[in-house]
Design an enzyme around this catalytic site. Structure first.
Site, PDB file in Angstrom:
ATOM      1  N   GLY A 154       0.716  -1.276  -0.196  1.00 56.86           N
ATOM      2  CA  GLY A 154       0.030   0.443   0.189  1.00 56.86           C
ATOM      3  C   GLY A 154       0.858   1.024   0.026  1.00 56.86           C
ATOM      4  O   GLY A 154       0.285   2.413   0.325  1.00 56.86           O
ATOM      5  N   GLN A 155       2.137   1.682  -0.134  1.00 59.62           N
ATOM      6  CA  GLN A 155       3.027   2.393   0.297  1.00 59.62           C
ATOM      7  C   GLN A 155       2.904   3.190  -0.788  1.00 59.62           C
ATOM      8  O   GLN A 155       2.808   2.825  -1.945  1.00 59.62           O
ATOM      9  CB  GLN A 155       5.032   2.068  -0.030  1.00 59.62           C
ATOM     10  N   LYS A 156       2.587   4.188  -0.945  1.00 63.45           N
ATOM     11  CA  LYS A 156       2.499   5.135  -2.609  1.00 63.45           C
ATOM     12  C   LYS A 156       3.917   5.138  -3.567  1.00 63.45           C
ATOM     13  O   LYS A 156       2.786   4.697  -4.522  1.00 63.45           O
ATOM     14  CB  LYS A 156       3.235   6.752  -1.811  1.00 63.45           C
TER      15      LYS A 156
END
Lengths: 184, 308
Positions: free
Chosen positions: A70-72
């Site tokens: 889910g990290q950018k």
């Protein structure tokens, strides 16, 4: 239709493969939910770089669950996994009020994706075991879900991946949404 | 006068035992062990101790203890005091000083590295279970020191900041990324950043336009691999080798940090050599690397190279 092909059809129905996509911001709890679904140890979950996939057999379905980091930096790759998705599970950290806006924006973008159109959405309001967690109804209001989600089935479910509370109820909804899809 | 013959027969039986145990199972092996003991009056652990050296000896001793029918010996990894472990072995095996003075003389030296590794494993497990706590000043200081070591020319503008992404954390607050490996994840990464030249090299490598990765969370992922190796017992070979060949007497937390630096550096090279199409392949390569690491640690040269 011969008996054999009828049986085959029945068997095929019984083992229907379902593709489930688990998305959400980093630290929402996607991998913990994935492991909880597969009945695995959830005590030492790593930040996900890339993705994890697990197949879970349940009555009538073989769930292939894709958990994407889910990290950018990884979000641009989400779209590579949209194709043929049967159900989208979107996970929200109910304690992370500061990022409700960010998670709302990401969810809205997903809902506008053509490849995900009409795909039922289950929203897990995760981490409900923590004191500072926000109730799902409040999250739904904050993210204006009822006006944002149209033309598809959706549900928001309170849960705690840690205690497993609510996970099953969410999955029951997933199964029922799959049943409804089949009838169409 | 037939001592040499007995020794010959018993060493033959020890070889035969391994073959029989692998073909017919451990219980057959135990019958042969019993026979050897009746013939020679020595226990297997005594014979290993006098016939083997270094890593080979320790691997055989560990196997022998793990296969013991005595619970106290099976649990050899629980002992952190060498005098306690030695006393237990002598008592359970009923080895009297008069019968094997050589074994008794060597026992503390033999089992010292084992207890050192046991101690380190316990300490590491505690650190792994210690959650990162934003209220804990020491945790916060270490985190800031991590930033300053990796970004010496750049001030961190606020504690919660997008800048953390530049050294490979997922979001604005690194605290959440330590969830799986606790403070051990932070300490391993901090050691790399502060004391190793490789730290800045790995950071540069992590910014590769095509084969880039997030350094901090990769380090935390490799800490998990390291702990998996420590808990399964495979990493013990690396420390035994270090003790017997490097002559070091103690095994400390810094040695674990060093091992982390070593496998992280090794992994980054492995990953980038494989020319991944995107970061989404990360876990596939991590799994493949873990297998090669297992092979290395099970081999006769399990020493992890120290990085600069």
């Amino acid at each position: 239709m011969g008996l054999l092909s009828l049986l085959r059809k029945f068997q095929k129905e019984a083992d229907r493969e379902v593709r489930i996509l688990l998305l959400g911001l980093d630290n929402a709890g996607k991998t913990t939910i994935l492991k909880a679904l597969a009945d695995e140890d959830i005590t030492h979950i790593m930040p996900t770089q890339g993705f994890n996939i697990k197949s879970v057999a349940t009555t009538g379905f073989k769930l292939n669950v894709w958990d994407i980091g889910g990290q950018k930096k990884i979000r641009p790759y989400w779209k590579n996994y949209f194709e043929n998705t049967d159900v989208l599970i979107y996970v929200i950290d109910s304690t992370d009020k500061k990022r409700f806006d960010e998670t709302g924006v990401e969810l809205l973008e997903l809902l506008e994706e053509e490849k995900l159109s009409k795909v039922p959405v289950l929203i897990y309001a995760n981490k409900q075991d923590l004191l500072k967690s926000v109730k799902p109804s409040e999250i739904a209001t904050a993210l204006q879900l009822s006006s944002a989600i149209r033309d598809r089935q959706w549900q928001i479910q309170a849960c705690s991946a840690l205690t497993k509370e609510g996970i099953k109820d969410g999955m029951e909804w997933v199964y029922s949404s799959l049943g409804a899809q089949k009838k169409k | 006068m037939f001592g040499w013959l007995v020794r010959l027969i018993v060493s033959f039986l020890d070889v035969l035992r391994e073959v029989l145990a692998s073909v017919l199972g451990e219980s057959t092996g135990k019958i042969v062990d019993w026979l050897s003991w009746k013939l020679s009056g020595t226990h297997k652990i005594q014979r290993i101790s006098s016939s083997y050296k270094g890593l080979d000896k320790m691997r055989r001793i560990e196997k022998c203890l793990a296969n013991s029918r005595h619970k106290e010996l099976q649990d050899f990894r629980e002992y952190t005091s060498v005098s306690e472990l030695s006393a237990t072995i002598l008592k359970v095996k009923n080895i009297a000083a008069a019968k094997d003075p050589e074994f008794i003389a060597r026992i503390d030296t033999t089992f010292h590295p084992m207890c050192e590794i046991n101690k380190l494993t316990k300490e590491a497990t505690i650190l792994k279970r210690t959650k990162y706590d934003v209220e804990n000043e020491e945790h916060e200081m270490t985190l800031l020191s991590l930033w300053n070591s990796l970004q010496p020319d750049r001030e961190l503008e606020s504690r919660v900041s997008e800048a953390w992404g530049d050294i490979g954390f997922q979001g604005n607050d690194p605290a959440t990324d330590f969830r799986g490996m606790g403070i051990l994840g932070l300490q391993n990464l901090h050691y790399l950043a502060k004391y190793k030249k490789t730290g800045s090299k790995l950071l540069a490598a992590s910014n590769h336009p095509q084969y880039g990765f997030s350094l901090a969370i990769t380090s935390i992922n490799l800490t998990a691999v390291l702990m998996q190796m420590l808990e399964s017992g495979l990493l013990r070979s690396h420390f035994y080798f270090k003790c017997s060949h490097g002559g070091s007497r103690s095994v400390t937390m810094n040695d674990l940090h060093e091992a982390h630096c070593s496998i992280l550096t090794d992994f980054v090279k492995f990953y980038q050599d494989r020319k991944p199409a995107t970061i989404m392949e990360f876990n596939t390569h991590k799994a493949a690397y873990t297998e090669t690491l297992k092979d290395k640690l099970s081999s006769d040269s399990p020493l992890l190279e120290t990085v600069q």
